[in-house]
Motif scaffolding. Structure first.
Motif, PDB file in Angstrom:
ATOM      1  N   PHE A  11      -1.218  -9.908  -2.970  1.00 13.64           N
ATOM      2  CA  PHE A  11      -0.532 -10.544  -4.099  1.00 13.64           C
ATOM      3  C   PHE A  11       0.732  -9.748  -4.391  1.00 13.64           C
ATOM      4  N   GLY A  12       1.874 -10.303  -3.971  1.00 14.80           N
ATOM      5  CA  GLY A  12       3.154  -9.651  -4.190  1.00 14.80           C
ATOM      6  C   GLY A  12       3.821 -10.143  -5.455  1.00 14.80           C
ATOM      7  N   VAL A  90       0.167 -13.984  -1.148  1.00 17.73           N
ATOM      8  CA  VAL A  90       0.804 -14.734  -2.232  1.00 17.73           C
ATOM      9  C   VAL A  90       1.989 -13.928  -2.750  1.00 17.73           C
ATOM     10  N   ILE A  91       3.082 -14.586  -3.050  1.00 19.52           N
ATOM     11  CA  ILE A  91       4.182 -13.936  -3.771  1.00 19.52           C
ATOM     12  C   ILE A  91       4.421 -14.739  -5.041  1.00 19.52           C
ATOM     13  N   ALA A  92       4.123 -14.096  -6.175  1.00 23.12           N
ATOM     14  CA  ALA A  92       4.249 -14.768  -7.470  1.00 23.12           C
ATOM     15  C   ALA A  92       4.514 -13.728  -8.561  1.00 23.12           C
ATOM     16  N   ALA A 114       4.866  -7.268   3.600  1.00 24.02           N
ATOM     17  CA  ALA A 114       3.502  -7.805   3.587  1.00 24.02           C
ATOM     18  C   ALA A 114       3.489  -9.266   4.010  1.00 24.02           C
ATOM     19  N   ALA A 115       4.498 -10.025   3.574  1.00 25.56           N
ATOM     20  CA  ALA A 115       4.585 -11.430   3.977  1.00 25.56           C
ATOM     21  C   ALA A 115       4.855 -11.554   5.470  1.00 25.56           C
ATOM     22  N   VAL A 125       1.124 -17.809   3.954  1.00 26.45           N
ATOM     23  CA  VAL A 125       1.871 -17.150   2.886  1.00 26.45           C
ATOM     24  C   VAL A 125       2.166 -18.208   1.825  1.00 26.45           C
ATOM     25  N   VAL A 126       1.776 -17.910   0.588  1.00 24.44           N
ATOM     26  CA  VAL A 126       1.933 -18.850  -0.529  1.00 24.44           C
ATOM     27  C   VAL A 126       3.014 -18.320  -1.469  1.00 24.44           C
ATOM     28  N   LEU A 127       4.012 -19.156  -1.765  1.00 19.29           N
ATOM     29  CA  LEU A 127       5.144 -18.754  -2.590  1.00 19.29           C
ATOM     30  C   LEU A 127       5.139 -19.502  -3.917  1.00 19.29           C
TER      31      LEU A 127
END
Length: 198
Positions: A11-12, A90-92, A114-115, A125-127
């Protein structure tokens, strides 16, 4: 839908400070659903104090929720590819700056490393974007990522079409559902949603 129990989710977080209050409950939700959540922070998250809170407090909150060491450097993030693979990254929130870099293969932060490591393993990868120029100069980068393999978007919409006509923000509450769909190789639909409430 795919269960998140037993999944390892990176989780970024990047520097859209105004959305952290929407993201922190999602970290808790993922933990409550039985996922291991690996927090990865950009330098902006680590060092920038704003009217939305102090960086040190944000970091404490993230570590308390996830119960995992914070990944704060590129060398710490790189093993998420070969040595400690993630089921999903995830990047959120995903800022416009990070969106631009990711779309153009630039890897200069722990979050983007990480992505990149996750894509290397052909995992999703979820943005969850939060950017004031998604309908401006950054539009081409958003569309490039939407067309890329193994990249999925949390549904998003205009947060204020009159005061900020180029701004798009994801509905952070849809992160878990988007992850579940991504783990099955599907983009959660509809991608374009109405966020603005007059």
């Amino acid at each position: 839908m795919a269960s998140l129990k037993g999944k390892t989710i990176g989780f970024g977080l990047t520097g859209s400070h105004c959305t952290y209050h929407e993201v922190f409950p999602i970290l808790q939700q993922l933990k409550d659903e039985g996922a291991t959540v690996i927090p990865v922070l950009s330098s902006t998250v680590q060092k920038t104090d704003t009217r939305f809170g102090e960086a040190a407090e944000h970091m404490k909150t993230i570590e308390k929720i996830t119960q995992e060491p914070l990944i704060t450097t590129i060398p710490q993030a790189e093993p998420l590819g070969p040595k400690r693979p993630l089921d999903c990254m995830v990047i959120a929130p995903m800022t416009g700056n990070s969106t631009s870099k990711f779309a153009n293969a630039l890897t200069d932060s722990p979050v983007l490393m990480a992505a990149k490591a996750t894509l290397r393993n052909e995992k999703p990868v979820v943005l969850a974007i939060s950017t004031n120029d998604a309908l401006g100069l950054n539009g081409v980068n958003v569309m490039r990522l939407m067309a890329a393999k193994n990249i999925y978007f949390v549904p998003f919409g205009q947060d204020h079409p009159f005061m900020k006509p180029n701004s798009l923000v994801a509905d952070m509450t849809l992160i878990p559902e988007t992850i579940e769909a991504a783990l099955e190789g599907r983009q959660k639909q509809p991608v374009l949603i109405e966020r603005y409430k007059a």
